[in-house]
Design an enzyme around this catalytic site. Structure first.
Site, PDB file in Angstrom:
ATOM      1  N   ARG A 163       0.734  -6.959  12.246  1.00 64.12           N
ATOM      2  CA  ARG A 163       0.078  -6.406  13.437  1.00 64.12           C
ATOM      3  C   ARG A 163      -0.083  -7.479  14.516  1.00 64.12           C
ATOM      4  O   ARG A 163      -0.040  -7.170  15.711  1.00 64.12           O
ATOM      5  CB  ARG A 163      -1.258  -5.770  13.071  1.00 64.12           C
ATOM      6  CG  ARG A 163      -1.054  -4.475  12.298  1.00 64.12           C
ATOM      7  CD  ARG A 163      -2.327  -3.669  12.142  1.00 64.12           C
ATOM      8  NE  ARG A 163      -2.041  -2.451  11.384  1.00 64.12           N
ATOM      9  CZ  ARG A 163      -2.947  -1.517  11.104  1.00 64.12           C
ATOM     10  NH1 ARG A 163      -4.198  -1.679  11.517  1.00 64.12           N
ATOM     11  NH2 ARG A 163      -2.612  -0.443  10.423  1.00 64.12           N
TER      12      ARG A 163
ATOM     13  N   GLU B 227      -6.885  -1.923  15.118  1.00 66.04           N
ATOM     14  CA  GLU B 227      -7.426  -2.805  14.086  1.00 66.04           C
ATOM     15  C   GLU B 227      -6.413  -3.874  13.661  1.00 66.04           C
ATOM     16  O   GLU B 227      -5.263  -3.579  13.363  1.00 66.04           O
ATOM     17  CB  GLU B 227      -7.832  -1.975  12.861  1.00 66.04           C
ATOM     18  CG  GLU B 227      -8.395  -2.838  11.741  1.00 66.04           C
ATOM     19  CD  GLU B 227      -8.686  -2.031  10.476  1.00 66.04           C
ATOM     20  OE1 GLU B 227      -8.813  -0.799  10.570  1.00 66.04           O
ATOM     21  OE2 GLU B 227      -8.773  -2.654   9.405  1.00 66.04           O
TER      22      GLU B 227
ATOM     23  N   ARG C   2       2.075   0.495  10.334  1.00 66.24           N
ATOM     24  CA  ARG C   2       1.679   0.943   9.000  1.00 66.24           C
ATOM     25  C   ARG C   2       2.884   0.928   8.073  1.00 66.24           C
ATOM     26  O   ARG C   2       3.700   1.837   8.065  1.00 66.24           O
ATOM     27  CB  ARG C   2       1.077   2.355   9.088  1.00 66.24           C
ATOM     28  CG  ARG C   2       0.371   2.832   7.819  1.00 66.24           C
ATOM     29  CD  ARG C   2      -0.299   4.183   8.030  1.00 66.24           C
ATOM     30  NE  ARG C   2      -1.307   4.130   9.087  1.00 66.24           N
ATOM     31  CZ  ARG C   2      -2.571   3.732   8.904  1.00 66.24           C
ATOM     32  NH1 ARG C   2      -2.987   3.414   7.704  1.00 66.24           N
ATOM     33  NH2 ARG C   2      -3.414   3.693   9.917  1.00 66.24           N
TER      34      ARG C   2
ATOM     35  N   ARG D 289       0.842  -1.201   0.000  1.00 68.25           N
ATOM     36  CA  ARG D 289       0.000   0.000   0.000  1.00 68.25           C
ATOM     37  C   ARG D 289       0.874   1.246   0.000  1.00 68.25           C
ATOM     38  O   ARG D 289       1.850   1.329   0.743  1.00 68.25           O
ATOM     39  CB  ARG D 289      -0.916  -0.013   1.236  1.00 68.25           C
ATOM     40  CG  ARG D 289      -1.806  -1.251   1.218  1.00 68.25           C
ATOM     41  CD  ARG D 289      -2.883  -1.228   2.253  1.00 68.25           C
ATOM     42  NE  ARG D 289      -3.643  -2.466   2.159  1.00 68.25           N
ATOM     43  CZ  ARG D 289      -4.626  -2.827   2.965  1.00 68.25           C
ATOM     44  NH1 ARG D 289      -4.994  -2.011   3.931  1.00 68.25           N
ATOM     45  NH2 ARG D 289      -5.256  -3.967   2.799  1.00 68.25           N
TER      46      ARG D 289
ATOM     47  N   SER E 129     -10.426  -6.878   9.404  1.00 62.74           N
ATOM     48  CA  SER E 129     -11.635  -6.210   8.932  1.00 62.74           C
ATOM     49  C   SER E 129     -12.386  -7.220   8.090  1.00 62.74           C
ATOM     50  O   SER E 129     -11.836  -7.748   7.124  1.00 62.74           O
ATOM     51  CB  SER E 129     -11.240  -4.978   8.119  1.00 62.74           C
ATOM     52  OG  SER E 129     -12.370  -4.193   7.844  1.00 62.74           O
TER      53      SER E 129
END
Length: 431
Positions: free
Chosen positions: A397, A355, A283, A268, A358
């Site tokens: 994560r 998070e 991130r 990303r 998802s």
RNA sequence: GGAGAGAUGGCAGAGUUCGGUUGAAUGCACCUGACUUGAAAUCAGGCGUGGGUUCACACCCACCGGGGGUUCGAAUCCCUCUCUCUCCGCCA
């Protein structure tokens, strides 16, 4: 993509619902005007085509019978130009309409709470109790720094740039153990078909799941050595290749539901998040994820979302990581989702849940873009499938969560029981 | 990297030489009906996808790997891209 019929027969209601739920302003006047012109132009274009077809047939017939075709040719003289122009105008309008419609987000399910942002998300449940430390808990970067080989962000920066990392030694092994454990769990116990997929995909594929045309700047785009090679993009999630497996296909009813799991890196660009989560592994431009994808009949998608989410929860439970389950409000959901649960894992140093998964039901939104369909037994018309996807889980994560939740006063890190077989039986990572 | 062959409906496979009533022969698969106690076999019919107009019946348009072109008319001719296969070379 929403059903185009919504923009014709229920334009006002659709616009109102989009504004209420998504804060999305649909240009109703423009759509109405474009639609009106589209209709007129399409009717005109098609009737010109019909005329051309019948003339061409008449000419063919006359020629076969040896008649003089000159008068017939003269009669269709101007037709071609007229048709060309009508076609171009129609094409322009349809492109314009398509651009607008393909940029409209999915409509949330009824039961999704209204809201603008994450403030309005609804906590559904909590699992586990955050561990109380009798020493000053460190964040994952500091925990890793104490271990023999750790997490090397400087090397990551040297090799690639900001938001890249190099893992070595026990941490790298733990990272691999996590991915293996997750994938095995889903394949062996939850019925998923393991898949290995391309990490570079073409634009049709990205359009299918909704990354293009609107979110191209979130991706890394790759151009081959020659201009002529088709441009590809690095996948931001395995959802993209897995879901597109059924693009332009019609499944038999009995083939559904389909469930796929894959462990892939995800890429990303994080173009819109300068300055956010700059510290640590949270991130990164590149991270690993085990992704779960379902393709189901419409009437099964909501129940499937519950199952899919349970599968992701199971990973956290087996890792004994405290987490909470959150139902996203209408404003916080992704572009293509109609209902989403986020799983958030406890991070002691941030004293908050972050998070880590998802899980979304996309309804027929992606299926319509992809033309991913199935045919009920005995039915003539194919129907759109429903697609779902969820992280089960984000590996990087999860690694963060383990380092932070399993750290001990002496700087060592306990290895969760379920991961020990993947770590050669080791129970703790020593400083 | 070099040389060659190919891409047609769920599948197989004609049609492409010499463009014309071909949305596409034929076979298989599938669905419906007849026959049969039932099944098989046989016979008759049906059987692609998307879009538009319409309350509907129905009619029309597009699609023969993708895009562009020539033509009154393209599965068929031209250009281009992608993919598949065969042989040689190279490589993990």
């Amino acid at each position: 993509m929403l059903d185009a019929k919504l923009f014709r027969s229920e334009l006002a209601e659709t616009a109102a619902r989009l504004a209420e739920t998504r804060g999305y302003q649909l240009d109703v006047a423009k759509l109405e005007q474009l639609e009106q012109r589209r209709k007129a132009l399409q009717v005109r274009t098609e009737s010109l085509q019909a005329e051309r077809n019948s003339s061409a047939k008449a000419i063919g017939k006359a020629k076969a019978q040896g008649e003089d075709i000159q008068p017939l040719l003269a009669a269709v003289d101007s037709l071609g130009q007229e048709l060309d122009q009508a076609k171009h105008e129609l094409n322009d309008i349809q492109n314009e309409l398509h651009e607008i419609i393909s940029g409209v987000p999915n409509l949330p399910a009824e039961e999704v709470p209204l809201g603008a942002d994450e403030e309005d998300n609804q906590e559904i449940s909590r699992w586990g109790t955050p561990h109380a430390f009798d020493f000053a808990a460190k964040d994952h970067v500091d925990v890793a720094a104490q271990l023999a080989h750790g997490m090397d962000f400087e090397k990551g920066a040297k090799l690639a740039g900001a938001r890249f990392v190099v893992l070595q030694g026990a941490i790298a092994q733990l990272h691999r153990a996590l991915a293996q454990f997750m994938l095995n769990l889903h394949v062996n116990e939850h019925g998923y078909t393991e898949a290995y997929v391309p990490y570079l995909v073409n634009h049709d594929t990205l359009y299918g799941t909704g990354q293009l045309p609107k979110f191209g700047e979130d991706l890394f785009h790759v151009q081959g050595a020659t201009e002529k090679q088709v441009p590809l993009s690095l996948i931001p999630t395995a959802e993209v290749p897995l879901t597109n497996l059924w693009r332009d296909e019609i499944a038999d009813e009995e083939q559904l539901p389909l469930q796929y799991a894959a462990h892939t890196p995800c890429f990303r660009s994080e173009a819109g998040s300068h300055g956010r989560d700059t510290r640590g592994l949270i991130r990164q431009h590149q991270f690993d994820k085990v992704e779960l994808v379902w393709l189901v009949k419409p009437e099964e998608s909501m129940a499937t979302l519950e199952r899919l989410t349970e599968h992701a929860e199971r990973v956290l439970q087996l890792l004994e990581l405290p987490y909470r389950k959150v139902l996203l409000c209408t404003g916080d959901m992704g572009f293509g989702a109609c209902k989403t649960y986020d799983l958030e894992v406890w991070l002691p140093t941030q004293e908050t849940y972050r998070e880590i998964s998802s899980c979304s039901n996309m309804g027929d939104f992606q299926a319509r873009r992809m033309q991913a369909r199935f045919r009920r037994k005995g039915a003539k018309k194919p129907e759109l499938m429903h697609t779902l996807n969820g992280s089960g889980l984000a590996v990087g994560r999860a690694l963060v969560a383990i380092l932070e939740n399993y750290q001990q006063a002496d700087g060592s890190v306990k290895i969760p029981t379920v991961l020990q077989p993947y770590m050669g039986g080791k129970t703790v990572i020593q400083p």
